[in-house]
Scaffold this motif. Structure first.
Motif, mmCIF file in Angstrom:
data_model
loop_
_atom_site.group_PDB
_atom_site.id
_atom_site.type_symbol
_atom_site.label_atom_id
_atom_site.label_comp_id
_atom_site.label_asym_id
_atom_site.label_seq_id
_atom_site.Cartn_x
_atom_site.Cartn_y
_atom_site.Cartn_z
ATOM 1 N N MET A 60 -2.997 8.294 18.932
ATOM 2 C CA MET A 60 -4.398 7.919 18.769
ATOM 3 C C MET A 60 -4.670 7.363 17.376
ATOM 4 S SD MET A 60 -6.916 7.635 20.801
ATOM 5 C CE MET A 60 -6.428 8.735 22.132
ATOM 6 N N ASP A 61 -3.951 7.872 16.373
ATOM 7 C CA ASP A 61 -4.080 7.299 15.029
ATOM 8 C C ASP A 61 -3.633 5.842 15.026
ATOM 9 O OD1 ASP A 61 -4.948 9.765 14.228
ATOM 10 O OD2 ASP A 61 -3.156 10.291 13.078
ATOM 11 N N LEU A 62 -2.557 5.547 15.739
ATOM 12 C CA LEU A 62 -2.101 4.163 15.851
ATOM 13 C C LEU A 62 -3.139 3.313 16.573
ATOM 14 C CD1 LEU A 62 1.660 4.755 16.810
ATOM 15 C CD2 LEU A 62 0.733 4.243 14.536
ATOM 16 N N PHE A 63 -3.721 3.864 17.636
ATOM 17 C CA PHE A 63 -4.760 3.156 18.387
ATOM 18 C C PHE A 63 -5.977 2.850 17.510
ATOM 19 C CE2 PHE A 63 -3.626 4.993 22.869
ATOM 20 C CZ PHE A 63 -2.406 4.326 22.827
ATOM 21 N N SER A 64 -6.269 3.753 16.572
ATOM 22 C CA SER A 64 -7.497 3.619 15.794
ATOM 23 C C SER A 64 -7.541 2.321 15.004
ATOM 24 C CB SER A 64 -7.658 4.815 14.847
ATOM 25 O OG SER A 64 -6.743 4.756 13.766
ATOM 26 N N GLN A 65 -6.394 1.787 14.652
ATOM 27 C CA GLN A 65 -6.379 0.478 14.000
ATOM 28 C C GLN A 65 -6.108 -0.636 15.001
ATOM 29 O OE1 GLN A 65 -7.421 0.085 10.667
ATOM 30 N NE2 GLN A 65 -7.976 2.100 11.444
ATOM 31 N N ALA A 66 -5.284 -0.359 16.000
ATOM 32 C CA ALA A 66 -4.964 -1.382 16.993
ATOM 33 C C ALA A 66 -6.204 -1.857 17.741
ATOM 34 C CB ALA A 66 -3.927 -0.846 17.982
ATOM 35 N N GLU A 67 -7.219 -0.990 17.880
ATOM 36 C CA GLU A 67 -8.400 -1.388 18.649
ATOM 37 C C GLU A 67 -9.303 -2.364 17.895
ATOM 38 O OE1 GLU A 67 -11.032 1.732 19.784
ATOM 39 O OE2 GLU A 67 -11.309 2.514 17.757
ATOM 40 N N HIS A 68 -9.044 -2.574 16.597
ATOM 41 C CA HIS A 68 -9.863 -3.525 15.849
ATOM 42 C C HIS A 68 -9.723 -4.937 16.418
ATOM 43 C CE1 HIS A 68 -11.843 -1.462 12.599
ATOM 44 N NE2 HIS A 68 -10.750 -0.791 12.312
ATOM 45 N N ASP A 69 -8.506 -5.406 16.561
ATOM 46 C CA ASP A 69 -8.266 -6.717 17.161
ATOM 47 C C ASP A 69 -6.788 -6.862 17.514
ATOM 48 O OD1 ASP A 69 -6.753 -8.286 14.993
ATOM 49 O OD2 ASP A 69 -8.515 -7.630 13.879
ATOM 50 N N GLU A 70 -6.496 -7.913 18.248
ATOM 51 C CA GLU A 70 -5.138 -8.108 18.768
ATOM 52 C C GLU A 70 -4.105 -8.284 17.660
ATOM 53 O OE1 GLU A 70 -7.826 -9.646 19.759
ATOM 54 O OE2 GLU A 70 -7.974 -9.673 21.944
ATOM 55 N N ILE A 123 -5.857 -3.061 22.380
ATOM 56 C CA ILE A 123 -4.847 -2.158 21.840
ATOM 57 C C ILE A 123 -3.464 -2.539 22.341
ATOM 58 C CG2 ILE A 123 -4.030 0.229 21.826
ATOM 59 C CD1 ILE A 123 -6.968 1.105 22.006
ATOM 60 N N GLU A 124 -3.368 -2.849 23.613
ATOM 61 C CA GLU A 124 -2.071 -3.211 24.204
ATOM 62 C C GLU A 124 -1.488 -4.443 23.520
ATOM 63 O OE1 GLU A 124 -0.203 -4.911 28.396
ATOM 64 O OE2 GLU A 124 -2.363 -4.588 28.179
ATOM 65 N N LYS A 125 -2.314 -5.463 23.318
ATOM 66 C CA LYS A 125 -1.810 -6.684 22.671
ATOM 67 C C LYS A 125 -1.396 -6.419 21.232
ATOM 68 C CE LYS A 125 -4.446 -9.902 25.557
ATOM 69 N NZ LYS A 125 -5.549 -10.907 25.604
ATOM 70 N N SER A 126 -2.158 -5.600 20.542
ATOM 71 C CA SER A 126 -1.814 -5.254 19.164
ATOM 72 C C SER A 126 -0.517 -4.459 19.095
ATOM 73 C CB SER A 126 -2.952 -4.443 18.534
ATOM 74 O OG SER A 126 -2.544 -3.865 17.314
ATOM 75 N N ILE A 127 -0.413 -3.416 19.917
ATOM 76 C CA ILE A 127 0.771 -2.549 19.911
ATOM 77 C C ILE A 127 2.022 -3.327 20.315
ATOM 78 C CG2 ILE A 127 1.857 -0.619 21.120
ATOM 79 C CD1 ILE A 127 -0.098 0.377 19.095
ATOM 80 N N ASN A 128 1.901 -4.138 21.370
ATOM 81 C CA ASN A 128 3.060 -4.887 21.854
ATOM 82 C C ASN A 128 3.426 -6.051 20.939
ATOM 83 O OD1 ASN A 128 3.164 -3.185 24.016
ATOM 84 N ND2 ASN A 128 2.320 -4.631 25.501
ATOM 85 N N GLY A 129 2.418 -6.634 20.301
ATOM 86 C CA GLY A 129 2.674 -7.827 19.492
ATOM 87 C C GLY A 129 3.102 -7.540 18.072
ATOM 88 N N ARG A 130 2.470 -6.521 17.421
ATOM 89 C CA ARG A 130 2.754 -6.297 16.005
ATOM 90 C C ARG A 130 3.051 -4.844 15.662
ATOM 91 N NH1 ARG A 130 -0.667 -8.095 11.688
ATOM 92 N NH2 ARG A 130 1.263 -8.748 10.694
ATOM 93 N N GLY A 131 3.057 -3.965 16.668
ATOM 94 C CA GLY A 131 3.336 -2.559 16.424
ATOM 95 C C GLY A 131 4.827 -2.273 16.408
ATOM 96 N N ALA A 132 5.185 -1.068 15.940
ATOM 97 C CA ALA A 132 6.602 -0.686 15.914
ATOM 98 C C ALA A 132 6.745 0.807 15.710
ATOM 99 C CB ALA A 132 7.346 -1.433 14.819
ATOM 100 N N LEU A 133 7.818 1.344 16.282
ATOM 101 C CA LEU A 133 8.287 2.696 16.009
ATOM 102 C C LEU A 133 9.608 2.537 15.271
ATOM 103 C CD1 LEU A 133 7.659 4.310 19.532
ATOM 104 C CD2 LEU A 133 6.094 4.228 17.574
ATOM 105 N N ILE A 134 9.669 3.045 14.046
ATOM 106 C CA ILE A 134 10.839 2.822 13.196
ATOM 107 C C ILE A 134 11.534 4.143 12.903
ATOM 108 C CG2 ILE A 134 11.661 1.951 10.975
ATOM 109 C CD1 ILE A 134 9.239 0.123 10.870
ATOM 110 N N GLN A 135 12.812 4.219 13.258
ATOM 111 C CA GLN A 135 13.604 5.404 12.937
ATOM 112 C C GLN A 135 14.328 5.183 11.613
ATOM 113 O OE1 GLN A 135 16.153 6.865 16.031
ATOM 114 N NE2 GLN A 135 17.002 8.512 14.776
ATOM 115 N N VAL A 136 14.268 6.195 10.765
ATOM 116 C CA VAL A 136 14.915 6.130 9.452
ATOM 117 C C VAL A 136 15.893 7.294 9.304
ATOM 118 C CG1 VAL A 136 13.069 4.883 8.270
ATOM 119 C CG2 VAL A 136 12.956 7.386 8.471
ATOM 120 N N ARG A 137 16.702 7.239 8.261
ATOM 121 C CA ARG A 137 17.729 8.265 8.025
ATOM 122 C C ARG A 137 17.112 9.620 7.700
ATOM 123 N NH1 ARG A 137 19.668 5.796 4.207
ATOM 124 N NH2 ARG A 137 18.599 6.899 2.515
#
Length: 441
Positions: free
Chosen positions: A260-270, A304-318
């Motif tokens: 939901m934290d990720l959504f909170s910015q994604a809902e602003h615009d695509e 939100i879907e367009k934002s998450i799919n277009g510019r979002g990411a889940l990044i795994q680090v060491r």
């Protein structure tokens, strides 16, 4: 509504991680030639025809039936009326948020200072507020009363004598919450105009719109382009890109909270960007599942879907150390440290607009009522710029007062440096003030 999420997965261990991250972060904020030329034409028209051009553009672009500039001016009494038209809960929330924003920004005020050297020379700095600031507020669907508070209150705390607000009213629709926020924040004058024409009016002035010293506030590509063009004639706050959030999590926060934290910015615009960084790969899987589960419940699911799919990411680090390194590389607008001991990692954070500490501190609190400003640097500019604040509405003048002895001493140094630059008038101006017993030295 059917939505399909396919958020990008990156791993910092991959040899091409840096290239993929750069591609993910890239954002072209430059206007195309057509937008640029249209904005230049609008600015030229406002400079040449003033109020008449504002009325014409407002009729054409916003569909407002205005016969003269008087139809586009809201008096203080109209702002006070808005306070009575919103609900008691809305008024209470606005007033509480305003109080917190004001209290925080009061601590940013800078005072003038001076010190006196042994020979009587006085040096210092005089801090002076701007005379007049212009506040651009989006209208229509993008109505943000919180932005009114965040832009106007620091100006008033700084001591700005007059805050002038411009806000478009598509088809004549006034947003009562925005007007109520303007009343609470102490806005002095309101004009119901928007777009590049409003920016031009603030920058150059018209018969009715006063010329301001600085323009602040968000807007669309036409507003941003106009702000670029008038910079130098007036100051501007920044050219803002899309909203961003970067969450650094150790894997122990509820994955629904993080989604939901990720959504909170994604809902602003695509074009908004939401990124999660964690050393826990299984946690990233759980957050991805939460995204899929919660997405259909969102009112702005398509955005939100367009934002998450277009510019979002889940990044795994060491490990968490590498997570912080990635965060500094991204330099996000909003950074959530959703970890057990955020204070331990804070010293290593070098680049972020705002830092939200701990699992319970959602970015949304900063948007509305925590107190710090929500006008923040985007697109990596947190590497060299800061949140909007009182200091943006104050300017500093240097103070130099030389005693006779001080002028003589400094004159000798200035003379040598000026002659080294072949600027003889500079040198002689300083030399005239060197005391007679010093000239032979």
């Amino acid at each position: 509504m059917t939505v399909s999420t396919a958020i990008a997965r990156l791993n910092a261990a991959d040899p091409d991680f840096a290239r993929h991250l750069d591609h993910l972060l890239s954002w072209a904020s430059v206007s195309d030639d057509a937008v640029n030329q249209r904005v230049l034409d609008i600015i030229k028209a406002v400079r040449e025809r003033g109020d008449a051009a504002l009325v014409e553009f407002t009729q054409r672009f916003d569909g407002v039936d205005a016969s003269s500039i008087d139809d586009l001016i809201l008096g203080r009494e109209r702002l006070e009326l808005a306070l009575t038209r919103i609900t008691p809960a809305q008024r209470q929330a606005l007033e509480k948020a305003a109080d917190r924003v004001r209290m925080y920004h009061e601590r940013q005020k800078q005072d003038s200072w001076q010190y006196t050297e042994a020979d009587g020379t006085v040096l210092g700095q005089k801090v002076t507020p701007l005379d007049r600031a212009g506040l651009y507020v989006p209208g229509g669907k993008a109505s943000y009363p919180s932005s009114v508070l965040m832009n106007a209150i620091p100006a008033k705390v700084a001591g700005v004598a007059e805050v002038v607000m411009v806000v478009p009213t598509p088809r004549g629709e006034l947003n009562e919450l925005v007007l109520a926020a303007a009343c609470i924040a102490g806005v002095d004058r309101v004009f119901t105009v928007g777009g590049a024409q409003a920016v031009a009016a603030l920058a150059y002035g018209t018969e009715s719109v006063p010329q301001v010293d600085k323009i602040v506030g968000p807007g669309n590509i036409y507003v941003a382009t106009a702000k670029r063009h008038v910079f130098g004639q007036v100051g501007i706050d920044m050219i803002a890109g899309p909203s961003e959030i970067l969450v650094v999590c150790d894997g122990q926060t509820d994955p629904d909270w993080i989604a939901m934290d990720l959504f909170s910015q994604a809902e602003h615009d695509e074009d908004a960007q939401a990124i999660l960084v964690s050393p826990d790969g299984e946690f990233l899987d759980r957050v991805a599942a939460s995204i899929d589960k919660l997405m259909p419940t969102m009112e702005r699911a398509e955005i939100i879907e367009k934002s998450i799919n277009g510019r979002g990411a889940l990044i795994q680090v060491r490990d968490m150390q590498q997570a912080i390194e990635v965060a500094n590389r991204i330099a996000p607008e909003h950074l959530e440290l959703s970890v057990a001991d955020p204070q331990a990692w804070l010293p290593q954070i070098r680049h972020a607009g705002a830092i939200f500490m701990g699992r319970h501190t959602s970015e949304a609190l900063g948007d509305y009522c925590a107190g710090p400003n929500h006008v923040l640097p985007t697109s990596g500019t947190a590497r060299f710029s800061s949140p909007l604040g009182v200091y943006d509405f104050q300017k500093r003048s240097s103070i130099i007062f030389c005693s006779e002895q001080g002028a003589s001493e400094l004159g000798q140094t200035a003379s040598v440096l000026a002659r080294g630059e072949s600027l003889t008038a500079h040198a002689r101006s300083a030399e005239y003030r060197i005391l007679a017993d010093k000239k032979g030295n």
